[in-house]
Scaffold this motif. Structure first.
Motif, short mmCIF file in Angstrom:
data_model
loop_
_atom_site.label_atom_id
_atom_site.label_comp_id
_atom_site.label_asym_id
_atom_site.label_seq_id
_atom_site.Cartn_x
_atom_site.Cartn_y
_atom_site.Cartn_z
N GLU A 303 0.86 -1.19 0.00
CA GLU A 303 0.00 0.00 0.00
C GLU A 303 0.89 1.23 0.00
OE1 GLU A 303 -1.61 -1.41 3.73
OE2 GLU A 303 -1.27 0.60 4.55
N THR A 304 0.49 2.25 -0.75
CA THR A 304 1.31 3.46 -0.80
C THR A 304 1.06 4.27 0.47
OG1 THR A 304 -0.44 4.73 -1.89
CG2 THR A 304 1.12 3.54 -3.32
N ASP A 305 2.06 5.07 0.84
CA ASP A 305 1.92 5.86 2.06
C ASP A 305 2.88 7.04 1.99
OD1 ASP A 305 1.40 4.73 5.49
OD2 ASP A 305 1.27 6.72 4.57
N VAL A 306 2.87 7.88 3.01
CA VAL A 306 3.84 8.97 3.07
C VAL A 306 5.18 8.38 3.51
CG1 VAL A 306 2.11 10.73 3.55
CG2 VAL A 306 3.19 9.52 5.46
N HIS A 307 6.25 9.17 3.34
CA HIS A 307 7.60 8.72 3.75
C HIS A 307 7.63 8.39 5.24
CE1 HIS A 307 11.94 8.51 3.38
NE2 HIS A 307 12.05 9.20 4.50
N PRO A 308 8.27 7.33 5.66
CA PRO A 308 9.13 6.42 4.87
C PRO A 308 8.39 5.22 4.30
CG PRO A 308 9.37 5.94 7.19
CD PRO A 308 8.35 7.05 7.10
N GLY A 309 7.13 5.37 3.99
CA GLY A 309 6.38 4.26 3.38
C GLY A 309 6.70 4.10 1.92
N PHE A 310 5.89 3.28 1.23
CA PHE A 310 6.11 3.04 -0.20
C PHE A 310 5.49 4.22 -0.96
CE2 PHE A 310 7.35 0.05 -3.45
CZ PHE A 310 6.62 0.47 -4.57
N MET A 311 6.28 4.98 -1.67
CA MET A 311 5.81 6.21 -2.33
C MET A 311 4.75 5.91 -3.38
SD MET A 311 7.33 9.00 -1.25
CE MET A 311 6.87 8.37 0.34
N THR A 312 3.76 6.78 -3.42
CA THR A 312 2.72 6.65 -4.45
C THR A 312 3.33 6.75 -5.85
OG1 THR A 312 0.74 7.71 -5.37
CG2 THR A 312 2.20 9.11 -4.11
N ASP A 313 4.42 7.49 -6.01
CA ASP A 313 5.04 7.66 -7.34
C ASP A 313 5.77 6.41 -7.79
OD1 ASP A 313 6.07 10.98 -6.38
OD2 ASP A 313 4.18 10.22 -7.15
N TRP A 314 5.94 5.45 -6.90
CA TRP A 314 6.67 4.23 -7.27
C TRP A 314 5.73 3.12 -7.75
CZ3 TRP A 314 9.67 3.96 -1.96
CH2 TRP A 314 10.64 4.98 -1.92
N GLN A 315 4.43 3.23 -7.48
CA GLN A 315 3.56 2.08 -7.75
C GLN A 315 3.33 1.87 -9.24
OE1 GLN A 315 0.26 2.38 -9.05
NE2 GLN A 315 -0.82 4.03 -7.94
N GLN A 316 3.21 2.94 -10.03
CA GLN A 316 2.88 2.72 -11.45
C GLN A 316 3.97 1.91 -12.18
OE1 GLN A 316 3.04 5.59 -9.93
NE2 GLN A 316 1.19 6.78 -10.19
N PRO A 317 5.25 2.30 -12.09
CA PRO A 317 6.26 1.47 -12.80
C PRO A 317 6.30 0.04 -12.26
CG PRO A 317 7.18 3.61 -12.17
CD PRO A 317 5.86 3.50 -11.49
N LEU A 318 6.12 -0.11 -10.93
CA LEU A 318 6.22 -1.46 -10.35
C LEU A 318 5.09 -2.36 -10.83
CD1 LEU A 318 7.91 -3.11 -8.18
CD2 LEU A 318 5.89 -2.77 -6.73
N VAL A 319 3.90 -1.78 -11.03
CA VAL A 319 2.75 -2.59 -11.45
C VAL A 319 3.06 -3.33 -12.74
CG1 VAL A 319 0.41 -2.41 -12.45
CG2 VAL A 319 0.93 -1.32 -10.26
N VAL A 320 3.85 -2.73 -13.62
CA VAL A 320 4.17 -3.40 -14.89
C VAL A 320 4.97 -4.67 -14.59
CG1 VAL A 320 5.22 -3.19 -17.16
CG2 VAL A 320 4.24 -1.16 -16.05
N ALA A 321 5.92 -4.58 -13.67
CA ALA A 321 6.69 -5.78 -13.31
C ALA A 321 5.78 -6.81 -12.65
CB ALA A 321 7.82 -5.39 -12.36
N LEU A 322 4.79 -6.37 -11.90
CA LEU A 322 3.89 -7.31 -11.21
C LEU A 322 2.99 -8.08 -12.20
CD1 LEU A 322 2.85 -5.19 -8.08
CD2 LEU A 322 4.60 -6.98 -8.26
#
Ligand code: EPZ
Length: 441
Positions: A303-322
């Motif tokens: 799940e995306t979150d504020v720092h130091p969580g998983f950044m919302t800006d990181w989910q789109q590129p990662l979804v392609v790998a998923l």
């Protein structure tokens, strides 16, 4: 950065292999440029990326009388000696789709006693309100007048330190408070602040200028207003969002990319997820090597979150790998309401992604449980095939590039100019990594 055309034809199925460089962070450099307005003397900013968001801020500062020169590649000298009011039509023309003009409020109110902000743009990933910003500026004593073409602000009695609690740790609203409080009269207490690395780097810049900013535990920030500030000399932190995007590209295309300038400290949560999916990385002093070690990729629930969580800006590129992972992954987006539009194009390419309005249960979200896109369920692995795609936004657009590079066959991607907003020289980097593509037309 000018692209030959807005349409690119990619022939996918080849791993991206090679070494590229990531420089100054888009989401710091643009704010650091605005901060130069607060100084009585010129500022020098280094490692400024050659991206259109920087050029937008450069144009906005210039129409406000800031003299900007570039003595060397990636270096700006910003001289704010003759700051002046600009006409709103000019501001509007320069702002384009950027949200950055909102951060001019505090500095212009301090320098000129007034500011004008046109209606804002930005990626269409939610309704992108500015209520936190306006409430904060009013707390400092600003008068906010909404007009048909934007917002006019004045500060007849100057700006005074305030006690502000953000309803959500908004990056922009935190920056708004910082850029206003440093020259306000008295002390400002900011509660529920954002503390992303870009925020901390902006605080370092303000400290260099002469500001007194105390970051306390529990994301509380105290700012003691001072009478004046000087210019700064600063090297921008590197762009962790761009680094994460190329890492995801290495995973999706079964490649091996050395990202020069990637910093482990700013990517810790991303690196944990990258490893759990099955990627490998080697941290070096000058960057990080991201690679697909062979074998199957594994699904994850994040799940995306504020720092130091998983950044919302990181989910789109990662979804392609998923989409290439063996099993079902879930990405819960808690920061923006509609940040999964990019998955429609992935489904056209053969992915199996279902976007749910309910998402995971009992997860704290910025938006009270309302009927927004909250989670994407990705079932893999699904071979991707080429398709015709129109880029919707910055990070989604980069994901479409990754998907086209991963897919078998040819994809035509239009509106790629958006990607140049935040990914410096991405075409040259793709070429260097062995991507097979041409510009159409
Ligand atoms: C910054 O946007 C970044 N942009 C975003 O990166 C990033 O995704 C975001 O922070 C979160 O990390 C820049 O720095 C230029 P927010 P910002 O204020 O400041 C809501 C990219 O791709 N909100 O932290 O606009 C807002 O709608 C971009 O590089 C209000 O409700 O983000 C969102 O749901 C995309 N009212 C949430 O807060 C407000 O007044 C977080 O927004 C302000 C924000």
């Amino acid at each position: 950065m000018g692209l030959k055309s807005d349409e690119i034809v990619i022939r996918g199925g080849k791993p991206l292999i090679g070494r590229i460089e990531v420089r100054g962070a888009k989401n710091l450099a643009t704010k650091a440029m605005v901060a130069s307005l607060l100084g009585d003397t010129p500022s020098i900013l280094k490692d400024v990326p050659d991206i259109s968001d920087v050029n937008v801020v450069r144009g906005l500062l210039s129409i406000h009388g800031v003299r900007i020169t570039d003595p060397a590649r990636g270096e700006l000298i910003l001289d704010p000696s003759n700051v002046e009011t600009a006409h709103f039509a000019e501001i509007d023309a320069h702002a384009g789709s950027s949200r950055i003009p909102i951060l001019f409020c505090g500095p212009l109110l301090h320098r000129l006693g007034e500011a004008f902000i046109p209606d804002l743009g930005g990626c269409r990933i939610g309704d992108r309100p500015i209520d936190f910003h306006m409430d904060a500026l009013r707390a400092f004593g600003a008068i906010v007048d909404k007009s048909y073409n934007g917002i006019h602000l004045t500060a007849p009695n100057g700006l005074k330190g305030a006690n502000i609690e953000l309803p959500y740790p908004s990056v922009g609203a935190t920056e708004q408070v910082l850029l206003t409080a440093v020259l306000a009269e008295g002390v400002t207490e900011l509660r529920n602040a954002a503390i992303e690395p870009e925020i901390m780097d902006l605080i370092a810049i303000l400290q260099k200028m002469g500001a007194i900013v105390n970051v306390e535990p529990n994301r509380v920030i105290f700012i003691e207003g001072v009478k004046s500030l000087n210019g700064y000399t600063h090297r921008a932190i590197n762009d962790r969002n761009e680094a994460a995007s190329w890492a995801a590209a290495a995973l999706a295309t079964k490649g091996d990319i050395f990202v020069e300038g990637a910093k482990q400290q700013d990517l810790m949560t991303f690196l944990n997820v990258f490893r759990k999916v099955g990627g490998e990385f080697d941290v070096h002093e000058d960057g990080i090597r991201f690679y697909h070690p062979g074998g199957e990729l594994k699904p994850v629930v994040i799940e995306t979150d504020v720092h130091p969580g998983f950044m919302t800006d990181w989910q789109q590129p990662l979804v392609v790998a998923l989409t290439q992972a063996h099993g079902t992954s879930i990405v819960h987006e808690t920061v923006y309401e509609n940040r999964f539009q990019f998955t429609e194009a992935l489904n056209d390419m053969g992915a199996k992604i279902v976007v749910h309005k309910d998402g995971l249960k009992d997860v704290q979200r910025r938006v009270a449980r309302r009927d927004f896109e909250q989670a994407a369920v990705i079932t893999g692995p699904t071979p991707l095939h080429g398709a015709d795609i129109r880029v919707p936004d910055l990070r989604g657009g980069f994901s479409h590039l990754i998907a086209a590079l991963t897919a078998e066959g040819e994809s035509k991607i239009t509106n790629v100019g958006i990607i140049a907003r935040g990914y410096e020289h991405f075409v040259a980097k793709l070429r260097k990594l062995g991507a097979d593509f041409d510009f159409a037309g």
